[in-house]
Design a protein around this motif. Structure first.
Motif, mmCIF file in Angstrom:
data_model
loop_
_atom_site.group_PDB
_atom_site.id
_atom_site.type_symbol
_atom_site.label_atom_id
_atom_site.label_comp_id
_atom_site.label_asym_id
_atom_site.label_seq_id
_atom_site.Cartn_x
_atom_site.Cartn_y
_atom_site.Cartn_z
ATOM 1 N N PHE A 49 0.853 -1.175 0.000
ATOM 2 C CA PHE A 49 0.000 0.000 0.000
ATOM 3 C C PHE A 49 0.899 1.238 0.000
ATOM 4 O O PHE A 49 1.892 1.273 0.727
ATOM 5 C CB PHE A 49 -0.854 0.078 1.280
ATOM 6 C CG PHE A 49 -1.895 -0.967 1.393
ATOM 7 C CD1 PHE A 49 -3.132 -0.782 0.805
ATOM 8 C CD2 PHE A 49 -1.663 -2.125 2.100
ATOM 9 C CE1 PHE A 49 -4.108 -1.742 0.920
ATOM 10 C CE2 PHE A 49 -2.624 -3.083 2.228
ATOM 11 C CZ PHE A 49 -3.858 -2.898 1.626
ATOM 12 N N PHE A 69 -3.234 7.147 -4.084
ATOM 13 C CA PHE A 69 -3.232 5.877 -3.365
ATOM 14 C C PHE A 69 -2.857 4.785 -4.357
ATOM 15 O O PHE A 69 -3.395 4.733 -5.471
ATOM 16 C CB PHE A 69 -4.615 5.602 -2.766
ATOM 17 C CG PHE A 69 -4.726 4.269 -2.111
ATOM 18 C CD1 PHE A 69 -4.145 4.043 -0.882
ATOM 19 C CD2 PHE A 69 -5.406 3.239 -2.730
ATOM 20 C CE1 PHE A 69 -4.237 2.808 -0.275
ATOM 21 C CE2 PHE A 69 -5.507 1.996 -2.132
ATOM 22 C CZ PHE A 69 -4.931 1.780 -0.903
ATOM 23 N N PHE A 71 -1.964 0.455 -4.666
ATOM 24 C CA PHE A 71 -2.104 -0.849 -4.031
ATOM 25 C C PHE A 71 -1.703 -1.900 -5.045
ATOM 26 O O PHE A 71 -2.137 -1.857 -6.198
ATOM 27 C CB PHE A 71 -3.562 -1.055 -3.606
ATOM 28 C CG PHE A 71 -3.912 -2.447 -3.207
ATOM 29 C CD1 PHE A 71 -3.517 -2.934 -1.976
ATOM 30 C CD2 PHE A 71 -4.637 -3.271 -4.047
ATOM 31 C CE1 PHE A 71 -3.846 -4.217 -1.592
ATOM 32 C CE2 PHE A 71 -4.968 -4.554 -3.685
ATOM 33 C CZ PHE A 71 -4.572 -5.035 -2.448
#
Length: 144
Positions: A49, A69, A71
């Protein structure tokens, strides 16, 4: 049949296919699947992450602000996935996007020193940009 082939060709031509993407920050080195989708979920031992928030000039309403973000994770035996979501605002200009990458690893040879493999990857990118003209004029008429 000819109409179907012609329609598919027009659809492919109308899609904007780019070879390289403009990165929001220089932090893509931590998520290499942004540069090469074959690297998505490459580390089969962990899930990764990453998050990033940057705001310049606190107290200013339209200050440059960036949020992102990322991931990535291994899915099944030889499949990997990477997701990247971002929001970048600079004054009246706003850019949001999503990139989804998938990879597959094909093991060619295995011996006592390790194994030799081949990686393939594919990415899909969705971008949305907007420009707010509301603060440009201060009530004056635009000269068109």
């Amino acid at each position: 049949m000819r109409k179907l082939v012609l329609s598919l060709c027009l659809l492919i031509i109308s899609l904007n296919a780019l070879g390289q993407n403009y990165f929001i920050t220089n932090q893509y080195a931590y998520d290499l699947f942004l540069v090469n989708p074959a690297d998505a979920g490459n580390n089969s031992e962990c899930i990764t992450f990453n998050g990033f928030y940057q705001k310049q000039w606190f107290g200013v309403d339209l200050a440059p602000t960036t949020q992102l973000f990322a991931f990535q994770a291994p899915l099944m035996n030889n499949l990997g996935s990477g997701t990247y979501v971002f929001n970048d605002r600079n004054g009246n200009y706003n850019r949001m996007g999503l990139q989804q990458s998938f990879s597959v690893e094909i093991k060619l040879r295995e011996n006592r020193n390790g194994f030799t493999s081949l990686h393939f990857g594919l990415s899909a990118i969705i971008n949305h940009t907007s420009l707010d003209y509301g603060n440009f004029t201060d009530g004056a008429a635009l000269d068109l």
